[in-house]
Design an enzyme around this catalytic site. Structure first.
Site, short mmCIF file in Angstrom:
data_model
loop_
_atom_site.label_atom_id
_atom_site.label_comp_id
_atom_site.label_asym_id
_atom_site.label_seq_id
_atom_site.Cartn_x
_atom_site.Cartn_y
_atom_site.Cartn_z
N CYS A 194 0.84 -1.20 0.00
CA CYS A 194 0.00 0.00 0.00
C CYS A 194 0.88 1.25 0.00
O CYS A 194 1.91 1.31 0.67
CB CYS A 194 -0.91 -0.01 1.23
N CYS A 233 0.43 4.78 7.02
CA CYS A 233 -0.22 4.63 8.34
C CYS A 233 0.73 3.88 9.29
O CYS A 233 1.11 2.74 9.02
CB CYS A 233 -1.55 3.88 8.20
N CYS A 273 0.37 0.11 10.41
CA CYS A 273 -0.13 -0.90 9.47
C CYS A 273 0.93 -1.82 8.87
O CYS A 273 1.96 -1.35 8.36
CB CYS A 273 -0.91 -0.20 8.35
N CYS A 312 -17.13 -8.60 5.53
CA CYS A 312 -16.42 -7.34 5.29
C CYS A 312 -15.15 -7.62 4.49
O CYS A 312 -14.33 -8.45 4.90
CB CYS A 312 -16.09 -6.72 6.65
N CYS A 335 -19.91 -5.43 3.59
CA CYS A 335 -19.18 -4.24 4.03
C CYS A 335 -17.87 -4.20 3.26
O CYS A 335 -17.29 -5.26 2.98
CB CYS A 335 -18.91 -4.33 5.53
N CYS A 344 -19.61 2.89 8.67
CA CYS A 344 -18.88 2.20 9.74
C CYS A 344 -17.59 2.99 9.95
O CYS A 344 -16.75 3.03 9.05
CB CYS A 344 -18.58 0.75 9.31
N ARG A 357 -18.26 -1.82 17.93
CA ARG A 357 -17.58 -3.10 17.68
C ARG A 357 -16.25 -3.18 18.40
O ARG A 357 -15.38 -2.33 18.23
CB ARG A 357 -17.36 -3.32 16.17
N1 SAM Z 1 -6.70 0.57 3.16
C1 SAM Z 1 -7.97 0.91 3.64
C2 SAM Z 1 -7.94 2.09 4.58
O1 SAM Z 1 -6.94 2.33 5.25
O2 SAM Z 1 -8.94 2.79 4.65
C3 SAM Z 1 -8.71 -0.21 4.31
C4 SAM Z 1 -8.02 -1.21 5.21
S1 SAM Z 1 -7.33 -0.59 6.73
C5 SAM Z 1 -6.37 -1.95 7.20
C6 SAM Z 1 -8.72 -0.51 7.83
C7 SAM Z 1 -8.48 -0.06 9.26
O3 SAM Z 1 -7.92 -1.12 10.02
C8 SAM Z 1 -7.54 1.10 9.52
O4 SAM Z 1 -8.12 2.34 9.26
C9 SAM Z 1 -7.24 0.92 10.99
O5 SAM Z 1 -8.17 1.62 11.77
C10 SAM Z 1 -7.37 -0.59 11.21
N2 SAM Z 1 -6.04 -1.19 11.46
C11 SAM Z 1 -5.09 -1.45 10.54
N3 SAM Z 1 -4.00 -1.96 11.11
C12 SAM Z 1 -4.25 -2.03 12.44
C13 SAM Z 1 -3.48 -2.45 13.56
N4 SAM Z 1 -2.23 -2.89 13.44
N5 SAM Z 1 -4.05 -2.41 14.78
C14 SAM Z 1 -5.32 -1.95 14.93
N6 SAM Z 1 -6.08 -1.53 13.89
C15 SAM Z 1 -5.55 -1.55 12.67
C1 DTB Z 2 -11.58 -2.00 11.57
O1 DTB Z 2 -11.87 -0.99 12.25
N1 DTB Z 2 -10.79 -2.99 11.99
C2 DTB Z 2 -10.63 -4.00 10.96
C3 DTB Z 2 -11.60 -3.48 9.87
N2 DTB Z 2 -12.02 -2.22 10.35
C4 DTB Z 2 -11.22 -3.48 8.48
C5 DTB Z 2 -9.22 -4.18 10.55
C6 DTB Z 2 -8.30 -4.54 11.68
C7 DTB Z 2 -6.96 -4.83 11.12
C8 DTB Z 2 -6.03 -5.33 12.17
C9 DTB Z 2 -4.67 -5.54 11.65
C10 DTB Z 2 -4.56 -6.56 10.55
O2 DTB Z 2 -5.09 -7.69 10.68
O3 DTB Z 2 -3.89 -6.25 9.57
FE1 SF4 Z 3 -2.79 1.20 3.42
FE2 SF4 Z 3 -2.79 0.09 5.82
FE3 SF4 Z 3 -3.11 2.70 5.62
FE4 SF4 Z 3 -5.08 1.05 4.77
S1 SF4 Z 3 -4.35 1.30 6.87
S2 SF4 Z 3 -4.27 2.85 3.71
S3 SF4 Z 3 -3.85 -0.67 4.03
S4 SF4 Z 3 -1.26 1.56 5.01
#
Ligand code: SAM
Ligand code: DTB
Ligand code: SF4
Length: 336
Positions: free
Chosen positions: A56, A60, A63, A100, A131, A191, A263
């Site tokens: 990506c 973030c 992530c 989702c 979702c 959401c 949630r």
């Molecule tokens: N790429 C898209 C975005 O960022 O909108 C969708 C997927 S992203 C992984 C969805 C959400 O998962 C993020 O906005 C964040 O709130 C949550 N998330 C991602 N990595 C996480 C982590 N290591 N711990 C907790 N929440 C996480």
């Molecule tokens: C949200 O708030 N939590 C979910 C979903 N929306 C998409 C994602 C959590 C991701 C946790 C880290 C991972 O598994 O990569």
């Molecule tokens: Fe990309 Fe992860 Fe950020 Fe979603 S949360 S935009 S997958 S870096």
């Protein structure tokens, strides 16, 4: 009918005062409100699938999927439709009412969106709610998803506007608000929530909740994630958040948004059964179910089943499926 509890004018001080309440007073208030609006022993279950993983362009700081950090994750292209259908079917058999699908994109291209739309149509056709979480959406993209029958779009604010710059630099807090407004205007359920335990202060948690509650309409679903610390990401070494502070934040989300599903999202794998039970007592009424979140582990399905049984809680899956399958308003009323 107006609902006097659905306020959109909360101040930061008011929300912080709720977070500051003695723990027992706060939980009692949240649980009392919760049982006025929901069956306190029922829980909604969503299942997650990563349909496009890693590589990506965003940065973030939490992530595993950002190309900027070396988390050791293997990138995968957009999944074929038949694999998505198989995963949705398995999730349905296990009792999830909503499926989702998440993609590691800054935003979908129109071509990729078309492929995702086919997935939404297929999963809807199986009698499950759908979702998506695909990153930023334009107005037209949100309308296309609405026309395809998408039920929910997940796009998190993640944290407070004040702390945001410490976590993400490649898109702004306002970009996120704009996507939420495109989703809302298209008529798709919203959401949106955030992550706790990224080193933010209590005031930041209050400020994030204020942004959510003061949206023109409360999000129907509010995921509260505990940071899952991923090696190789900038937030991998951040200090643990006091678990009771997490529970407090759930309770305040419940008080602020009494009709929304709150949630208990990422991080359950590291939480004790007792901590999760406290989150349910504080008003959480939805979880992600299934062994995997997007790239990290979730509790095993067996552990969750055992937990719900210990707590005497049941899932909403059956009720929702019957309502969705009913064709006319009269049939829908009978199903409820
Ligand atoms: N790429 C898209 C975005 O960022 O909108 C969708 C997927 S992203 C992984 C969805 C959400 O998962 C993020 O906005 C964040 O709130 C949550 N998330 C991602 N990595 C996480 C982590 N290591 N711990 C907790 N929440 C996480
Ligand atoms: C949200 O708030 N939590 C979910 C979903 N929306 C998409 C994602 C959590 C991701 C946790 C880290 C991972 O598994 O990569
Ligand atoms: Fe990309 Fe992860 Fe950020 Fe979603 S949360 S935009 S997958 S870096």
């Amino acid at each position: 009918m107006t609902d006097s509890l659905l306020r959109h004018d909360w101040t930061l001080d008011e929300i912080e005062a709720l977070l500051d309440l003695p723990f027992n007073d706060l939980i009692f208030r949240a649980q009392s409100l919760h049982r006025e609006r929901f069956d306190p022993n029922q829980i909604q279950m969503s299942s997650l699938l990563s349909i496009k993983t890693g590589a990506c362009a965003e940065d973030c700081g939490y992530c595993s999927q950002s190309a900027k950090y070396d988390s050791g994750l293997e990138a995968e292209k957009l999944m074929p439709l038949e694999d998505v259908v198989k995963a949705a079917d398995a999730a349905k058999q296990k009792g999830a009412s909503r499926f989702c699908m998440g993609a590691a994109w800054r935003n979908p291209t129109d071509k990729n969106l078309q492929r995702v739309i086919e997935m939404v149509e297929a999963v809807n056709g199986m009698g499950m709610e759908t979702c998506l979480t695909l990153g930023m959406l334009s107005e037209q993209q949100a309308e296309r998803l609405r026309d395809a029958g998408l039920d929910y779009y997940n796009h998190n604010l993640d944290t407070s506007p004040e702390f945001y710059g410490e976590v993400i630099t490649t898109r702004t807090f306002d970009d996120r608000l704009q996507t939420l407004s495109h989703v809302r205007d298209a008529g798709i359920n919203v959401c949106s929530g955030g992550i706790l335990g990224m080193g933010e202060s209590r005031r930041d948690r209050a400020s994030m909740l204020r942004e959510l509650v003061n949206l023109p309409k409360h999000p129907e679903s509010v995921p509260i994630n505990m940071l899952v610390k991923i090696e190789g990401t900038p937030l991998s070494q951040v200090e643990d958040l006091d678990p009771l502070e997490f529970v407090r934040t759930i309770a305040v989300a419940r008080i602020l948004m009494p009709n929304s599903y709150v949630r208990l999202s990422a991080g359950r794998g590291e939480m004790s059964d007792e901590m999760q039970a406290l989150c349910f007592l504080a008003g959480a009424n939805s979880i992600f179910y299934g062994e995997r979140l997007l790239t990290t582990d979730n509790p095993e399905a067996d552990r969750d089943r055992a937990l719900l049984e210990r707590l005497g809680m049941k899932t909403e899956a059956l009720v929702e499926t019957e309502v969705k399958a009913a064709k006319t308003p009269c049939q829908k009323a009978q199903a409820v």
